[in-house]
Write an enzyme that holds these catalytic residues in place. Structure first.
Site, PDB file in Angstrom:
ATOM      1  N   HIS A  21       8.314  23.006   6.334  1.00  0.00           N
ATOM      2  CA  HIS A  21       7.944  22.377   5.059  1.00  0.00           C
ATOM      3  C   HIS A  21       9.115  22.531   4.080  1.00  0.00           C
ATOM      4  CE1 HIS A  21       4.570  21.428   1.971  1.00  0.00           C
ATOM      5  NE2 HIS A  21       5.729  21.343   1.353  1.00  0.00           N
ATOM      6  N   ASN A  25      15.236  16.784  -1.389  1.00  0.00           N
ATOM      7  CA  ASN A  25      15.786  16.881  -2.753  1.00  0.00           C
ATOM      8  C   ASN A  25      15.393  18.174  -3.455  1.00  0.00           C
ATOM      9  OD1 ASN A  25      17.483  14.548  -3.443  1.00  0.00           O
ATOM     10  ND2 ASN A  25      15.679  13.374  -2.826  1.00  0.00           N
ATOM     11  N   HIS A  73      15.976  13.215  -9.105  1.00  0.00           N
ATOM     12  CA  HIS A  73      16.082  11.891  -8.467  1.00  0.00           C
ATOM     13  C   HIS A  73      17.076  10.977  -9.187  1.00  0.00           C
ATOM     14  CE1 HIS A  73      11.991  12.710  -6.418  1.00  0.00           C
ATOM     15  NE2 HIS A  73      12.997  13.065  -5.657  1.00  0.00           N
ATOM     16  N   GLY A 202       3.945  14.628  -3.539  1.00  0.00           N
ATOM     17  CA  GLY A 202       4.029  14.103  -4.904  1.00  0.00           C
ATOM     18  C   GLY A 202       2.956  14.732  -5.770  1.00  0.00           C
ATOM     19  N   GLU A 232      -3.578  21.567  -3.698  1.00  0.00           N
ATOM     20  CA  GLU A 232      -2.715  22.204  -4.720  1.00  0.00           C
ATOM     21  C   GLU A 232      -3.438  22.261  -6.054  1.00  0.00           C
ATOM     22  OE1 GLU A 232       0.557  19.398  -3.656  1.00  0.00           O
ATOM     23  OE2 GLU A 232       1.813  21.089  -4.214  1.00  0.00           O
ATOM     24  N   ASP A 307       9.368  25.164   1.008  1.00  0.00           N
ATOM     25  CA  ASP A 307       8.984  24.058   0.116  1.00  0.00           C
ATOM     26  C   ASP A 307      10.234  23.429  -0.516  1.00  0.00           C
ATOM     27  OD1 ASP A 307       7.245  22.306  -1.033  1.00  0.00           O
ATOM     28  OD2 ASP A 307       6.401  23.686  -2.487  1.00  0.00           O
TER      29      ASP A 307
HETATM   30  P1  5GP Z   1      12.356  14.161  -1.815  1.00  0.00           P
HETATM   31  O1  5GP Z   1      11.161  13.541  -1.158  1.00  0.00           O
HETATM   32  O2  5GP Z   1      12.839  13.362  -2.988  1.00  0.00           O
HETATM   33  O3  5GP Z   1      13.463  14.504  -0.859  1.00  0.00           O
HETATM   34  O4  5GP Z   1      11.885  15.593  -2.368  1.00  0.00           O
HETATM   35  C1  5GP Z   1      11.286  15.787  -3.622  1.00  0.00           C
HETATM   36  C2  5GP Z   1       9.882  15.216  -3.658  1.00  0.00           C
HETATM   37  O5  5GP Z   1       9.035  15.973  -2.778  1.00  0.00           O
HETATM   38  C3  5GP Z   1       9.199  15.355  -5.017  1.00  0.00           C
HETATM   39  O6  5GP Z   1       9.501  14.274  -5.855  1.00  0.00           O
HETATM   40  C4  5GP Z   1       7.715  15.377  -4.632  1.00  0.00           C
HETATM   41  O7  5GP Z   1       7.242  14.072  -4.397  1.00  0.00           O
HETATM   42  C5  5GP Z   1       7.733  16.123  -3.322  1.00  0.00           C
HETATM   43  N1  5GP Z   1       7.487  17.565  -3.541  1.00  0.00           N
HETATM   44  C6  5GP Z   1       8.382  18.559  -3.593  1.00  0.00           C
HETATM   45  N2  5GP Z   1       7.778  19.750  -3.803  1.00  0.00           N
HETATM   46  C7  5GP Z   1       6.468  19.496  -3.879  1.00  0.00           C
HETATM   47  C8  5GP Z   1       5.311  20.326  -4.062  1.00  0.00           C
HETATM   48  O8  5GP Z   1       5.366  21.553  -4.224  1.00  0.00           O
HETATM   49  N3  5GP Z   1       4.102  19.675  -4.071  1.00  0.00           N
HETATM   50  C9  5GP Z   1       3.986  18.330  -3.893  1.00  0.00           C
HETATM   51  N4  5GP Z   1       2.773  17.805  -3.915  1.00  0.00           N
HETATM   52  N5  5GP Z   1       5.054  17.535  -3.714  1.00  0.00           N
HETATM   53  C10 5GP Z   1       6.274  18.112  -3.705  1.00  0.00           C
END
Ligand code: 5GP
Length: 377
Positions: A21, A25, A73, A202, A232, A307
């Site tokens: 997990h 980004n 982002h 998200g 969550e 995470d």
């Molecule tokens: P990316 O998908 O842009 O590589 O990584 C960042 C994205 O992952 C965030 O914009 C969010 O949508 C999701 N994300 C990251 N950490 C969390 C979290 O702790 N909980 C949730 N629900 N989404 C997360």
């Protein structure tokens, strides 16, 4: 590396580990994020002084985390930057002996720079190819020629450590059904590029489960594996619906009621546990009441994960140290916990078998070191 481990923590770094997990980004190095934000500030695209505090801040609520992601982002949604971040994130995980990494990211569009969801993913794939600290092997072993690394950089004559990578494409809860479907279709087209599954993530206070269900059903029918961010926030109806879907794994499982807890245990759905993330975002009030301990005692399948190693200034080794020290688990038990994660990966049997051999060898070394230490005492 984003995480913080010292010399006494060498053992935790040295053992093989599996990360299931990790958001691309969210795993960005602090130093890279600051450098990129400064450069955008110089170009006048953002006011650096306004964002510096948000980047350097350590404790953030869940809402603040999603605000920070909006900033991240802006900074990272560019093909070359995605390539750089992917390379750095993979090399950081490999440096702490993560031998199998499932990396997830949300394919994004940005017409102003000619970015489509497929071209976003091309940037990521380029990043995997650019890795040169270790050999990259894609999780579905049948891909490519056996024994041939996915990345081209080589250290002539010197065998490199190997990291297996599986990619998960994330659906953001802000997306529509059509957009979620587009991501699943892209994932299906990219199965020969290491994509093994779909994630739903998200802001958990945004969007409805029924919006994503058609895309998730379609993904499942076509053989993709699914992991959901679940519980969550205390949205019990949604948690029930997600558990009824019986995903291959879920992330977090923090705000479950008694009924949901019972169902989770019955269904034995593996849970990706992110200790530091849950504490920093205040999804769990304090580490000693974290549900890790109940799940561990119930022998429920669990996997320790980071995470967002960059956003939460952690590393997988730090998460193992935190779990061991908080819940009083010895090194042997922690190594067993790390090994059990093999069965919950979305890798094929051939990769799992190779991972088992890596862990067998680590267990033998640990036993031998133990014996030698006892003889010396
Ligand atoms: P990316 O998908 O842009 O590589 O990584 C960042 C994205 O992952 C965030 O914009 C969010 O949508 C999701 N994300 C990251 N950490 C969390 C979290 O702790 N909980 C949730 N629900 N989404 C997360």
């Amino acid at each position: 590396m984003a995480g913080r481990t010292g010399e006494k923590d060498d053992w935790w770094v040295s053992i093989p580990k599996i990360e299931l997990h990790a958001h691309l980004n969210g795993s960005i190095r602090d130093s890279t994020l600051l450098e990129l934000a400064k450069s955008l500030g110089e170009k006048g695209s953002i006011v650096f002084a306004d964002v510096e505090h948000a980047i350097l801040k350590d404790d953030r609520t869940l809402t603040e985390v999603f605000k920070l992601f909006e900033l991240i982002h802006i900074v990272t949604t560019d093909h070359n930057i995605l390539t750089r971040i992917t390379k750095e994130v993979v090399e950081d995980f490999a440096a702490e002996n993560v031998v199998y990494l499932e990396l997830r990211t949300t394919p994004k569009k940005n017409a102003s720079i000619g970015m489509s969801k497929p071209s976003y993913m091309e940037g990521v794939i380029e990043g995997l190819r650019a890795v040169n600290a270790v050999e990259v092997a894609l999780a579905p072993h049948c891909l490519g020629k056996k024994g041939k690394p996915f990345n081209s950089g080589c250290v002539c004559g010197t065998p490199r450590k190997r990291i297996y990578i599986g990619l998960l494409l994330s659906i953001d809860r802000r997306e529509t059904t059509a957009s979620a479907m587009e991501t699943v279709e892209l994932a299906l087209q990219m199965r020969d590029m290491g994509v093994v599954g779909i994630d739903l993530s998200g802001n958990p206070t945004v969007g409805e489960w029924c919006t994503f269900l058609p895309a998730l059903d379609f993904a499942r029918k076509n053989g993709l594996r699914i992991t959901l961010h679940c519980g969550e926030v205390p949205n019990l109806d949604e948690i029930q619906a997600m558990l009824d879907f019986v995903p291959e794994r879920i992330g977090h499982a923090c705000c479950f009621g008694e009924e949901e807890w019972k169902k989770l245990l019955e269904l034995k759905i593996p849970v990706e546990i992110c200790l530091t993330s849950n504490i920093r975002t205040e999804t769990i009030s304090s580490i000693d009441v974290h549900h890790f301990v109940d799940l561990y005692k119930a022998e429920h399948p669990i996997i320790l994960c980071t995470d967002d190693a960059g956003v939460f200034s952690t590393s997988l080794s730090s998460e193992y140290i935190l779990a061991a020290s908080t819940f009083g688990l010895g090194k042997q038990k922690m190594l067993q916990l790390a090994e059990k994660a093999i069965e919950f990966t979305f890798a094929d049997e051939e990769v799992k078998e190779e991972l088992r051999q890596i862990f067998d060898s680590a267990a033998r070394t640990a036993r031998r070191d133990d014996l030698m230490r006892k003889e010396e005492e």
